[in-house]
Design a protein around this motif. Structure first.
Motif, mmCIF file in Angstrom:
data_model
loop_
_atom_site.group_PDB
_atom_site.id
_atom_site.type_symbol
_atom_site.label_atom_id
_atom_site.label_comp_id
_atom_site.label_asym_id
_atom_site.label_seq_id
_atom_site.Cartn_x
_atom_site.Cartn_y
_atom_site.Cartn_z
ATOM 1 N N ARG A 58 0.846 -1.187 0.000
ATOM 2 C CA ARG A 58 0.000 0.000 0.000
ATOM 3 C C ARG A 58 0.883 1.240 0.000
ATOM 4 O O ARG A 58 1.996 1.230 0.538
ATOM 5 N N GLU A 138 -5.513 5.415 2.142
ATOM 6 C CA GLU A 138 -4.911 4.558 1.116
ATOM 7 C C GLU A 138 -5.130 5.144 -0.270
ATOM 8 O O GLU A 138 -4.313 4.960 -1.172
ATOM 9 N N SER A 139 -6.255 5.859 -0.450
ATOM 10 C CA SER A 139 -6.562 6.435 -1.753
ATOM 11 C C SER A 139 -7.624 7.512 -1.604
ATOM 12 O O SER A 139 -8.226 7.661 -0.547
#
Length: 202
Positions: A58, A138-139
């Motif tokens: 990640r 994470e995004s």
């Protein structure tokens, strides 16, 4: 953000350097790394290869290191890989503190489907954010469901996770919805054929 328990890594101090020693480390299933930041001298360590290899899949992974009995919170800043075999050769780790705000590049993930016949052009695959070191998303998702040709989504339009603020310029284009050039060409050809048919009929 991963849970605290699965990011704890025991790092071994290393005093030997050089490519030969690094190769021996990797052969033994370890990864050479250096810890730096917050005005401290760089600390060279060896990390357990399999565990760390999984954690750094990640983006912006934060590792809770135990080095010589001391706890150290670090952010993975750079991962050097062999370009051919994709073996991790070295990792740079930046010292961070809980509650500290840092700048990170976070991946942009497109969700949904744009209007039929259109395509989604992702102009920028990452966006820079200021976030707490222990709460790095994470995004960032961009919802394109049903969006039509000509729609532009800029960095300022993004829905950011709680506690995150935008560092990227707000007018930076992230996503553009378009119709493929081939589709336009087919449409023009059909229009031309229709016009020719009409002219012949007259």
């Amino acid at each position: 953000m991963s849970t605290e328990t699965d990011t704890k890594v025991i790092a071994e101090l290393r005093e030997n350097f050089g490519k030969g020693f690094a190769r021996r480390l990797r052969a033994a299933g370890q990864i050479p790394a250096v810890i730096y930041g917050h005005g401290t001298d760089p600390v060279h360590v060896a990390l357990p290869g399999h565990q760390v290899g999984l954690l750094i899949r990640r983006a912006n992974a934060v590792l809770e290191l135990e080095v010589a009995g001391k706890q150290q919170l670090t952010l993975v800043k750079d991962v050097q890989k062999d370009p051919v075999h994709q073996i991790i050769e070295h990792i740079d780790l930046l010292v961070v503190k809980k509650g500290e705000k840092i700048h990170v590049d976070v991946p942009v993930v497109v969700v949904g489907e744009s209007f039929a016949g259109t395509i989604v052009n992702l102009d920028n695959a990452t966006v820079s954010l200021e976030v707490e070191a222990t709460h790095i998303p994470e995004s960032v998702e961009v919802d394109v469901e049903g969006l039509e040709e000509g729609t532009h989504i800029t960095a300022a339009d993004l829905k950011l996770p709680q506690g995150a603020s935008l560092v990227t310029e707000g007018e930076t284009l992230i996503v553009a919805i378009a119709v493929p050039a081939a589709a336009h060409a087919e449409g023009d050809a059909e229009d031309g054929a229709s016009a020719a048919d009409e002219a012949a009929a007259e």
